[in-house]
Design a protein around this motif. Structure first.
Motif, short mmCIF file in Angstrom:
data_model
loop_
_atom_site.label_atom_id
_atom_site.label_comp_id
_atom_site.label_asym_id
_atom_site.label_seq_id
_atom_site.Cartn_x
_atom_site.Cartn_y
_atom_site.Cartn_z
N LEU A 83 0.83 -1.20 0.00
CA LEU A 83 0.00 0.00 0.00
C LEU A 83 0.87 1.25 0.00
CD1 LEU A 83 -2.80 1.25 0.15
CD2 LEU A 83 -2.72 1.03 2.64
N ALA A 84 1.95 1.24 0.78
CA ALA A 84 2.86 2.39 0.80
C ALA A 84 3.51 2.59 -0.56
CB ALA A 84 3.92 2.19 1.88
N GLN A 85 3.91 1.48 -1.19
CA GLN A 85 4.53 1.59 -2.51
C GLN A 85 3.54 2.11 -3.55
OE1 GLN A 85 5.79 -2.45 -2.83
NE2 GLN A 85 7.71 -2.12 -1.73
N ALA A 86 2.30 1.66 -3.46
CA ALA A 86 1.28 2.17 -4.38
C ALA A 86 1.06 3.67 -4.18
CB ALA A 86 -0.02 1.40 -4.18
N SER A 87 1.11 4.11 -2.94
CA SER A 87 0.95 5.54 -2.64
C SER A 87 2.09 6.35 -3.21
CB SER A 87 0.84 5.75 -1.13
OG SER A 87 -0.29 5.08 -0.60
N LEU A 88 3.32 5.81 -3.11
CA LEU A 88 4.47 6.50 -3.68
C LEU A 88 4.36 6.60 -5.19
CD1 LEU A 88 7.40 5.00 -1.55
CD2 LEU A 88 6.54 7.35 -1.50
N LYS A 89 3.88 5.51 -5.83
CA LYS A 89 3.68 5.56 -7.28
C LYS A 89 2.66 6.64 -7.65
CE LYS A 89 4.66 0.76 -8.57
NZ LYS A 89 4.09 -0.46 -9.19
N LEU A 90 1.58 6.68 -6.89
CA LEU A 90 0.54 7.67 -7.16
C LEU A 90 1.07 9.08 -6.99
CD1 LEU A 90 -2.44 8.30 -7.76
CD2 LEU A 90 -2.88 8.09 -5.30
N LYS A 91 1.85 9.29 -5.96
CA LYS A 91 2.41 10.62 -5.71
C LYS A 91 3.40 11.01 -6.81
CE LYS A 91 4.99 13.25 -2.19
NZ LYS A 91 4.01 14.36 -2.17
N ALA A 92 4.21 10.02 -7.26
CA ALA A 92 5.21 10.31 -8.28
C ALA A 92 4.58 10.61 -9.63
CB ALA A 92 6.18 9.14 -8.40
N ASN A 93 3.45 9.97 -9.91
CA ASN A 93 2.80 10.17 -11.21
C ASN A 93 1.29 10.19 -11.01
OD1 ASN A 93 2.13 10.36 -13.86
ND2 ASN A 93 2.96 8.40 -14.48
N PRO A 94 0.74 11.32 -10.59
CA PRO A 94 -0.70 11.39 -10.28
C PRO A 94 -1.61 11.18 -11.49
CG PRO A 94 0.29 13.57 -10.21
CD PRO A 94 1.42 12.60 -10.33
N THR A 95 -1.06 11.27 -12.70
CA THR A 95 -1.88 11.03 -13.88
C THR A 95 -1.95 9.55 -14.23
OG1 THR A 95 0.02 11.33 -15.35
CG2 THR A 95 -1.29 13.28 -14.83
N GLY A 96 -1.23 8.72 -13.48
CA GLY A 96 -1.24 7.28 -13.73
C GLY A 96 -0.15 6.88 -14.70
N GLY A 97 0.17 5.58 -14.72
CA GLY A 97 1.14 5.11 -15.67
C GLY A 97 2.55 5.03 -15.15
N THR A 98 2.77 4.26 -14.09
CA THR A 98 4.11 4.06 -13.53
C THR A 98 4.60 2.66 -13.84
OG1 THR A 98 3.74 5.64 -11.73
CG2 THR A 98 5.50 4.03 -11.43
N LEU A 99 5.85 2.54 -14.26
CA LEU A 99 6.48 1.26 -14.51
C LEU A 99 7.67 1.13 -13.56
CD1 LEU A 99 6.87 -1.35 -16.18
CD2 LEU A 99 8.34 -0.01 -17.71
N SER A 100 7.60 0.18 -12.64
CA SER A 100 8.70 -0.09 -11.73
C SER A 100 9.52 -1.25 -12.30
CB SER A 100 8.18 -0.45 -10.33
OG SER A 100 7.54 0.67 -9.74
N LEU A 101 10.76 -0.94 -12.65
CA LEU A 101 11.59 -1.89 -13.39
C LEU A 101 12.85 -2.21 -12.61
CD1 LEU A 101 11.94 -3.35 -16.16
CD2 LEU A 101 13.20 -1.32 -16.92
N SER A 102 13.10 -3.51 -12.43
CA SER A 102 14.36 -3.97 -11.85
C SER A 102 15.38 -4.12 -12.96
CB SER A 102 14.15 -5.32 -11.14
OG SER A 102 15.39 -5.94 -10.87
N ILE A 103 16.56 -3.54 -12.75
CA ILE A 103 17.58 -3.58 -13.80
C ILE A 103 18.87 -4.18 -13.26
CG2 ILE A 103 16.65 -1.59 -15.03
CD1 ILE A 103 18.89 0.08 -13.75
N LEU A 104 19.69 -4.67 -14.17
CA LEU A 104 21.06 -5.06 -13.85
C LEU A 104 21.93 -3.82 -13.98
CD1 LEU A 104 21.06 -8.37 -15.90
CD2 LEU A 104 20.88 -8.15 -13.41
N PRO A 105 22.83 -3.57 -13.02
CA PRO A 105 23.52 -2.27 -12.97
C PRO A 105 24.22 -1.87 -14.25
CG PRO A 105 23.93 -3.53 -10.96
CD PRO A 105 23.20 -4.45 -11.89
N ALA A 106 25.08 -2.72 -14.80
CA ALA A 106 25.85 -2.33 -15.97
C ALA A 106 24.95 -2.13 -17.19
CB ALA A 106 26.92 -3.38 -16.27
N PHE A 107 24.06 -3.07 -17.44
CA PHE A 107 23.16 -2.96 -18.58
C PHE A 107 22.25 -1.75 -18.43
CE2 PHE A 107 19.18 -3.90 -20.81
CZ PHE A 107 19.65 -4.23 -22.08
N GLY A 108 21.73 -1.55 -17.22
CA GLY A 108 20.84 -0.42 -17.00
C GLY A 108 21.51 0.92 -17.19
N MET A 109 22.76 1.04 -16.73
CA MET A 109 23.48 2.31 -16.80
C MET A 109 24.00 2.59 -18.20
SD MET A 109 26.90 3.49 -14.69
CE MET A 109 26.07 3.14 -13.14
#
Length: 293
Positions: A83-109
């Protein structure tokens, strides 16, 4: 359908129970939640009356959760976290449409991050949150919609979209390079290893028809720490070609032997099978597919 209201304690009661379980006393829970100790006790009492189950064993010194309550609070803690994570998503993007992505450090950077500007331009309605994980995890207990995975299709319970094949090169500092194109000299060279790819060197030698049992050497958890070690002459490493292109061009690193790059695995986008694919993830998948069309 959500369970009947009588089975749903208040958030404040759940927070009190979780804090008592984690901190071990009502006084510590009260301090963390900015409440009085008696207020914590009332919250727990109210929950007991609502559920009709004893949650706390009381004595003159402190409160103790019952075994059933300790089991219950594990589920409650996970729900509160989600619930806390969902609230943070909502706060970060109040218009909707958040993608939380796990990345590998080297590939991601080095590969993904430089290209995300294009995705953001095409899909301004989506906010992408990035966090690193080095190994496969349980999507049920981690706050991610999808993840970047390397290697084989060996992550249980997920669907796959292949992003790209990775090619690796054996590289070293110029002063460490031997005057031979024969890869056999590497069998006695100081080899550097990545702990998430413990068999990489064995597989590379196998491609060259060389047996290499029991290889030893320094162990690293990320490419970002391995590359400076290679540049400072600590050994030879198998590094993705996209990571060392600039270093090779500048002469900071050299290939340790002649020959083409070798592929030991591919990068994939993975997501849990049991979940519906949300629009942000669907847009991200299409963008990746177009990038490699």
């Amino acid at each position: 359908m959500i369970a009947p209201r009588r089975f749903l304690p208040s958030i404040s009661s759940l927070l009190a129970l979780e804090a008592v379980d984690r901190l071990g006393s009502a006084s510590a829970a009260a301090e963390e939640l900015a409440l009085t100790q008696s207020a914590i006790s009332r919250q727990l009492k109210t929950m007991e009356e609502q559920l009709g189950v004893e949650l706390v064993q009381r004595d003159r010194v402190r409160l103790h959760l019952t075994p059933a309550a300790r089991e219950y609070v594990q589920t409650a803690r996970a729900a509160l976290t989600q619930l806390a994570q969902a609230s943070l998503k909502l706060k970060a993007n109040p218009t909707g449409g958040t993608l939380s992505l796990s990345i590998l450090p080297a590939f991601g950077m080095h590969w993904l991050a430089p290209r995300l500007q294009d995705f953001a331009r095409r899909h301004p309605e989506v906010s992408v949150n990035l966090s690193t994980r080095l190994k496969p995890f349980d999507f049920a207990s981690e706050p991610f919609d999808a993840a970047i995975h390397f290697g084989r299709r060996d992550w249980a319970g997920v669907d796959y979209l292949k992003i790209m094949r990775e090619e690796v090169l054996p590289v070293c500092a110029p002063e460490l390079r031997q005057k031979t194109s024969d890869p056999t000299w590497l069998l006695s060279a100081p080899l550097l290893h990545l702990d998430t790819r413990p068999d990489a060197w064995e597989r590379w030698f196998a491609v060259h028809d060389l047996a290499a049992p029991g290889l030893r050497g320094m162990l690293f958890d990320q490419f970002s720490t391995m590359i400076p070690a290679v540049a400072n002459g600590l050994g030879v490493a198998l590094l993705p070609s996209y990571l060392v292109t600039d270093d090779l061009a500048r002469g900071r690193l050299v290939t340790a032997c002649d020959g083409p790059a070798v592929s030991l695995g591919s990068y994939y986008l993975v997501w849990p099978k049991e979940r519906m694919i949300a629009p942000p993830l669907a847009s991200f998948r299409v963008w990746l597919q177009e990038a490699f069309a």
